[in-house]
Design an enzyme around this catalytic site. Structure first.
Site, PDB file in Angstrom:
ATOM      1  N   HIS A   1       0.843  -1.196   0.000  1.00 40.66           N
ATOM      2  CA  HIS A   1       0.000   0.000   0.000  1.00 40.66           C
ATOM      3  C   HIS A   1       0.876   1.243   0.000  1.00 40.66           C
ATOM      4  O   HIS A   1       1.739   1.387   0.858  1.00 40.66           O
ATOM      5  CB  HIS A   1      -0.934   0.004   1.218  1.00 40.66           C
ATOM      6  CG  HIS A   1      -2.122  -0.887   1.049  1.00 40.66           C
ATOM      7  ND1 HIS A   1      -3.298  -0.722   1.720  1.00 40.66           N
ATOM      8  CD2 HIS A   1      -2.317  -1.958   0.240  1.00 40.66           C
ATOM      9  CE1 HIS A   1      -4.174  -1.648   1.346  1.00 40.66           C
ATOM     10  NE2 HIS A   1      -3.585  -2.414   0.452  1.00 40.66           N
TER      11      HIS A   1
ATOM     12  N   TYR B   1      -9.493   5.373   7.267  1.00 41.11           N
ATOM     13  CA  TYR B   1      -9.705   5.713   8.683  1.00 41.11           C
ATOM     14  C   TYR B   1     -10.809   6.767   8.714  1.00 41.11           C
ATOM     15  O   TYR B   1     -10.704   7.792   8.037  1.00 41.11           O
ATOM     16  CB  TYR B   1      -8.422   6.288   9.299  1.00 41.11           C
ATOM     17  CG  TYR B   1      -7.326   5.262   9.513  1.00 41.11           C
ATOM     18  CD1 TYR B   1      -6.469   4.911   8.468  1.00 41.11           C
ATOM     19  CD2 TYR B   1      -7.141   4.666  10.758  1.00 41.11           C
ATOM     20  CE1 TYR B   1      -5.459   3.975   8.670  1.00 41.11           C
ATOM     21  CE2 TYR B   1      -6.132   3.726  10.968  1.00 41.11           C
ATOM     22  CZ  TYR B   1      -5.296   3.384   9.916  1.00 41.11           C
ATOM     23  OH  TYR B   1      -4.296   2.460  10.111  1.00 41.11           O
TER      24      TYR B   1
ATOM     25  N   TYR C   1       3.734   6.732  10.251  1.00 45.52           N
ATOM     26  CA  TYR C   1       2.879   5.604   9.853  1.00 45.52           C
ATOM     27  C   TYR C   1       3.701   4.509   9.187  1.00 45.52           C
ATOM     28  O   TYR C   1       3.501   3.319   9.467  1.00 45.52           O
ATOM     29  CB  TYR C   1       1.751   6.085   8.922  1.00 45.52           C
ATOM     30  CG  TYR C   1       0.663   5.048   8.749  1.00 45.52           C
ATOM     31  CD1 TYR C   1      -0.428   4.996   9.615  1.00 45.52           C
ATOM     32  CD2 TYR C   1       0.729   4.104   7.727  1.00 45.52           C
ATOM     33  CE1 TYR C   1      -1.416   4.027   9.476  1.00 45.52           C
ATOM     34  CE2 TYR C   1      -0.252   3.133   7.574  1.00 45.52           C
ATOM     35  CZ  TYR C   1      -1.325   3.107   8.453  1.00 45.52           C
ATOM     36  OH  TYR C   1      -2.301   2.144   8.311  1.00 45.52           O
TER      37      TYR C   1
HETATM   38  C1  PHB Z   1      -6.247  -4.255  10.816  1.00 46.63           C
HETATM   39  O1  PHB Z   1      -6.301  -4.530   9.613  1.00 46.63           O
HETATM   40  O2  PHB Z   1      -6.609  -5.067  11.680  1.00 46.63           O
HETATM   41  C2  PHB Z   1      -5.758  -2.916  11.213  1.00 46.63           C
HETATM   42  C3  PHB Z   1      -5.243  -2.067  10.245  1.00 46.63           C
HETATM   43  C4  PHB Z   1      -4.797  -0.806  10.595  1.00 46.63           C
HETATM   44  C5  PHB Z   1      -4.887  -0.399  11.910  1.00 46.63           C
HETATM   45  C6  PHB Z   1      -5.389  -1.256  12.885  1.00 46.63           C
HETATM   46  C7  PHB Z   1      -5.827  -2.513  12.532  1.00 46.63           C
HETATM   47  O3  PHB Z   1      -4.495   0.850  12.235  1.00 46.63           O
END
Ligand code: PHB
Ligand code: APR
Length: 389
Positions: free
Chosen positions: A72, A200, A384
């Protein structure tokens, strides 16, 4: 039995450490209280930083990750009803990989089996002794029989509820904690993800996250109350609530289906310091927890193991302890950075009713800054994708 390193716990920390030590010719045993199937059945996060992918390569377990993992280059934030893309690659030059923790665990277990390395599953009553001196000892019971393992070092990779951290004298350890007033209700379903990238969502009804494990398996979360019971959330109720928090384009593309896993996780920030007590070294969730918002938990386990394996390899190859002495400090520096980032992202995106309209305005101003300042966006992206180690 005598080994050089006794590793407690076969989560990602213990298994990755075991594999790196095996490749370096260091003799280790893993003692795990659960069965292999139980460990593989736990559904956890699934975003790997580039540094962790490189570690999997060094550990010679990255074949399936490269074949099946999804690279990604960015993710989206849906805030105030509008989607905004964070161009991770453009801002930081790095990417992240979507590959489930379960798969990481499976690959490491397979490598361990292929190497014929010692692992005891369903080891009961594990207890650790003598780590303040020079002759640590681990005791456990298996099939009703008592066993003892003499070793040079104990690696406490037994997660937040393990036995290693509580075995340290209380005066020798300092805990720092923040518990958040909500949880995440997560659903895993064999449906195609709503979008190519993660979304998000910051919504007035609460946070949501659209994630995935593959092109045919999705992972979704919604912020929920700590009083919520998973039994009271039908699949339909989950999908309806997720739709309320998505934008119309997302709702139109969302494919729903029966959940194959559904669970509620509380959100917590926690660090216990230091991470070394004589010949006991803690790694991963045994010494720290982050809220899942920044996807840092698994990646921090990997960076701890990087420092720990380096330290043990130095010890056995050269007899020097420079890296062992530096272990706790090096880990904690990176841990606190990840704690800060996960706390920041949690605060930015969740609903905190107790913070009122002022709190919501602060979130909007913060997010506006991320969108209009390349410096702010770069800070988000750099954290990140993972700070270097
Ligand atoms: C997940 O795919 O479980 C996941 C992905 C990103 C996050 C937290 C959990 O920030
Ligand atoms: N004796 C032996 N094993 C134990 C004991 C014990 N007393 N207590 C716990 N364990 C085992 C658990 O059953 C588990 O398999 O230790 C393992 C710890 O694994 P994790 O909890 O996965 O922790 P870690 O390997 O540090 O991985 C961190 O996992 O929890 C997630 O979000 C976290 O992604 C992060 C990663």
């Amino acid at each position: 039995m005598r080994v050089q390193v006794a590793i407690i716990g076969s989560g990602p920390s213990g298994l990755l450490l075991g594999q790196l030590l095996h490749l370096a010719g260091i003799d280790a045993i893993i003692l795990e209280q659960r069965s292999q199937e139980y460990v593989l059945g736990r559904i956890r996060a699934g975003v790997l930083e580039q540094c962790m992918v490189e570690m999997m390569e060094r550990a010679q377990v990255a074949g399936r990750l490269h074949a099946e993992g999804l690279v990604h280059h960015g993710f989206e934030i849906l805030f105030g009803g509008k989607r905004h893309r964070i161009d991770l690659h453009g801002l930081s030059g790095k990417d992240v990989w979507v590959y489930g923790q379960t798969e990481v665990t499976r690959d490491l277990m397979a490598a361990r089996t292929a190497a014929g390395a010692k692992t005891v599953y369903e080891a009961e009553n594990v207890s650790i002794h003598g780590f303040e001196g020079t002759k640590p000892l681990v005791r456990y019971t298996k099939d009703g029989k008592q066993h003892e393992v003499e070793c040079d070092f104990i690696a406490g990779c037994d997660g937040f509820h393990g036995v290693c951290r509580p075995s340290v004298p209380p005066g020798a350890i300092t805990e720092h904690e923040r518990v958040y007033p909500f949880g995440w209700l997560g659903v895993l379903a064999d449906v195609p993800p709503v979008s190519e990238e993660l979304i998000y969502v910051s919504h007035e009804r609460g946070f949501a996250l659209c994630s995935m494990r593959s092109r045919t398996r999705s992972r979704y979360y919604i912020q929920c109350s700590l009083e919520d019971q998973v039994e009271n959330w039908s699949d339909d109720a989950f999908w309806e609530e997720l739709k309320r928090r998505l934008d119309p384009a997302g709702v139109a593309r969302l494919v729903t289906g029966p959940s194959i896993e559904k669970s509620i996780a509380p959100l917590r920030s926690y660090v216990a310091e230091p991470m070394r007590f004589g010949r006991l070294l803690l790694a991963g969730d045994a010494s720290h927890i982050v809220p899942p918002t920044g996807a840092k938990g698994l990646n921090l386990a990997a960076s701890d193991v990087h420092y720990l394996s380096t330290a043990l390899i130095e010890h056995y190859r050269t007899g020097r302890n420079t890296e062992l002495d530096a272990y706790s400090g090096k880990c904690l520096r990176r841990i606190w950075q990840a704690e800060r980032f996960s706390w920041w992202m949690t605060n930015l995106l969740h609903l905190f009713p107790e913070n009122g309209s002022f709190g919501r305005k602060m979130q909007a101003a913060e997010f506006d800054y991320v969108l209009t300042s390349r410096a702010a966006a770069t800070a988000l992206a750099e954290n990140y994708v993972g700070l270097p180690y």
